[in-house]
Design an enzyme around this catalytic site. Structure first.
Site, PDB file in Angstrom:
ATOM      1  N   LYS A 192       0.843  -1.199   0.000  1.00 27.97           N
ATOM      2  CA  LYS A 192       0.000   0.000   0.000  1.00 27.97           C
ATOM      3  C   LYS A 192       0.872   1.241   0.000  1.00 27.97           C
ATOM      4  CE  LYS A 192      -3.211   2.617   2.939  1.00 27.97           C
ATOM      5  NZ  LYS A 192      -3.911   2.670   4.247  1.00 27.97           N
TER       6      LYS A 192
ATOM      7  N   LYS B 201     -10.467  13.189   7.693  1.00 29.01           N
ATOM      8  CA  LYS B 201      -9.928  12.830   8.995  1.00 29.01           C
ATOM      9  C   LYS B 201      -9.921  14.047   9.919  1.00 29.01           C
ATOM     10  CE  LYS B 201      -6.537   9.335   7.509  1.00 29.01           C
ATOM     11  NZ  LYS B 201      -7.036   8.204   8.308  1.00 29.01           N
TER      12      LYS B 201
ATOM     13  N   ARG C 225      -7.585  -0.213   1.014  1.00 26.85           N
ATOM     14  CA  ARG C 225      -8.012  -1.507   0.473  1.00 26.85           C
ATOM     15  C   ARG C 225      -8.386  -1.401  -1.003  1.00 26.85           C
ATOM     16  NH1 ARG C 225     -12.672  -1.858   4.865  1.00 26.85           N
ATOM     17  NH2 ARG C 225     -10.982  -0.748   5.927  1.00 26.85           N
TER      18      ARG C 225
ATOM     19  N   ASP D 260     -12.333   7.288   3.553  1.00 27.05           N
ATOM     20  CA  ASP D 260     -11.143   7.122   4.391  1.00 27.05           C
ATOM     21  C   ASP D 260     -10.746   5.656   4.521  1.00 27.05           C
ATOM     22  OD1 ASP D 260      -9.014   7.970   5.919  1.00 27.05           O
ATOM     23  OD2 ASP D 260     -10.132   7.928   7.805  1.00 27.05           O
TER      24      ASP D 260
END
Length: 501
Positions: free
Chosen positions: A263, A275, A349, A345
């Site tokens: 990642k 965030k 993935r 957020d």
């Protein structure tokens, strides 16, 4: 980079600025670990001093002494190991940590010597690794770095096995691991205004130029053509478009093939699901998985490991620009599956899904992905332990064992199937998040959807390593671990690949 030498000289003959010795605790008494080249008068003097000052011999306890007899160095540093008995080969991590703590505290020193416990070449290697891992500093952005902020310039490892081939090989391995781990740390520590998908890819190409590793880069047009909805979707809110970097190491004698997916979110604002401000401060570290992947491939190539490795660095910046991805969007991934976006957020993935799809197309023997993926992993395991999940019990245990061999702590977690149904979508194949509980497992279940099948029609063995906790140290330095980027995962990936030879 700190230079490393091996020597079998005794401590009275070796000229150094500092001598590092190790201690242990036995029946309440703190005593020096028996080491090569330490005179009896030196040991007696230090043991008496440790008793007088109440030293405990614990990890991260360092004691500085001057005027020690039988030693040419003007300063002696005694570093605790927390061991009760004399070190054995299995105590390699305690030795790494103790030596790392001592060397880390000696910034500005020109030459430090470390005495190895006993004749073991394995412990000589642990001493070398601990010293080099601890000798790290990131001063690239200081206008005028002070000499006192620079790591130890030279480390001499004192060992009776110094002239043996095994010790020399261990020292060479330590240098390779330390240099590649330092590269991973440097990448993570680099500010996000300088490290973004394109510049990350450029740094990788420059670093691996002339090596046995081939580098190819897919830019945004190629990614769009390949239906990489994860990378494109996450990156579309940024003025800096995404990249997919592929690293290929293919030694001639390799009979096994490991794929690694890392990642590489170079900065994570959370996207439109913004965030909190304080949570963004360390989000330059959200590419630590990709950093570990490239460093591990370089290390394997330099070590000449006879296993083929293909790594995919999934690079994007998650921002809030006018074209940012929205909750409710549906994207088509590289393997053709469609995903409903729920929380922008939960972007990691998505880029990893495209990387896993590419990795599956080459049908390797095993796929490993490594990512700073979920805060849930930190809630479950703290900040020094990585979570490991897998579709294959054997592969999962091999990863945990490989990490243990090199001193990186991991813990196996289950893929709880009851957490999959909440990811069902009314408009797409599935959503990319599920219920709030078990978020670490839900993320892994999502990733599993993008692991393909092998020639036998069975899903390729796959291991997911969530390094959200140990990738970045926001607390005080400890052992050989500095504040900031840790380089976690480099050694685990190398160890795992070596076990697949």
């Amino acid at each position: 980079m700190t230079t490393l030498t091996l020597t079998d000289k005794d401590t009275a003959a070796l000229k150094a600025d500092v001598l590092v010795l190790l201690s242990r605790t036995s029946d309440g008494d703190t005593r020096l670990v028996t080491a090569h080249g330490v005179a009896a008068e030196t040991e007696e003097h230090i043991n008496a001093t440790l008793a007088a000052i109440g030293a405990k011999g614990r990890l991260n306890e360092t004691t500085k002494l001057t005027g020690v007899p039988g030693v040419s160095a003007p300063l002696v540093v005694v570093s605790g190991t927390s061991l009760e008995d004399e070190p054995q080969a299995s105590d390699h991590e305690s030795i790494r940590q103790a030596v790392g703590a001592a060397i880390r505290g000696l910034k500005g020193t020109q030459h430090a010597a470390v005495a190895v416990p006993g004749p073991s070449s394995e412990l000589a290697g642990a001493v070398a690794e601990g010293a080099l891992f601890g000798a790290y500093a990131f001063n690239a952005y200081r206008s005028a770095p002070k000499p006192s902020s620079e790591p130890v310039a030279k480390v001499s490892v004192i060992s009776s096995a110094a002239r043996t081939a095994a010790a020399k090989a261990a020292a060479k391995r330590a240098e390779v691991l330390a240099e590649t781990q330092a590269f991973a740390r440097d990448l993570v520590n680099t500010p996000p205004n300088d490290l973004y998908p394109e510049s990350f890819a450029d740094k990788v190409k420059k670093r691996l130029s002339g090596t046995k590793v081939k580098v190819s880069v897919m830019e945004e047009r190629a990614l769009a053509k390949a239906n990489c909805g994860g990378l494109i979707g996450v990156g579309q809110g940024s003025a800096r478009p995404p990249r997919l970097v592929t690293l290929t190491y293919a030694p001639e004698k390799a009979t096994r093939h490991v794929a690694i997916v890392g990642k590489g979110i170079t900065f994570d604002s959370g996207g439109l699901c913004l965030k909190p401000a304080t949570s963004m401060i360390t989000m330059k570290c959200d590419m630590a998985g990709a950093a570990a992947a490239v460093a591990a491939v370089e290390a394997l190539a330099r070590l000449g490991t006879p296993v083929a490795v293909t790594a995919y660095l999934c690079l994007a910046e998650n921002m809030t620009g006018s074209n940012a991805q929205r909750p409710g969007d549906v994207v088509t991934m590289h393997n053709g599956k469609t995903v409903e976006i729920i929380n922008t957020d939960a972007e990691g993935r998505l880029v990893m899904a495209d990387g896993l799809s590419f990795a599956s197309e080459i049908t390797p023997d095993v796929v490993v992905d490594i990512a700073t993926l979920t805060g849930a992993a930190m809630m479950a395991l703290g900040v020094r332990t990585a979570a490991v999940l897998s579709n294959n019990d054997d592969a999962r245990e091999r990863m945990v064992t490989a990490a243990s061999r090199v001193g990186e702590r991991q813990w196996a977690m289950p893929l709880a199937e009851e957490l999959r149904p909440p990811m069902d979508s009314q408009v797409a194949d599935f959503k990319h998040t599920g219920e709030k509980h078990g978020g670490m497992i839900t993320a892994a279940l999502f990733l599993r959807e993008f692991v393909g099948d092998n020639a036998d029609g069975e899903q390729i063995p796959w291991v997911h390593v969530d390094i959200a906790g140990p990738a970045f140290n926001s607390d005080g330095a400890h052992g050989y671990t500095p504040t900031g980027a840790t380089g976690y995962g480099v050694r685990s990936l190398v160890s795992f690949a070596e076990a697949n030879v």
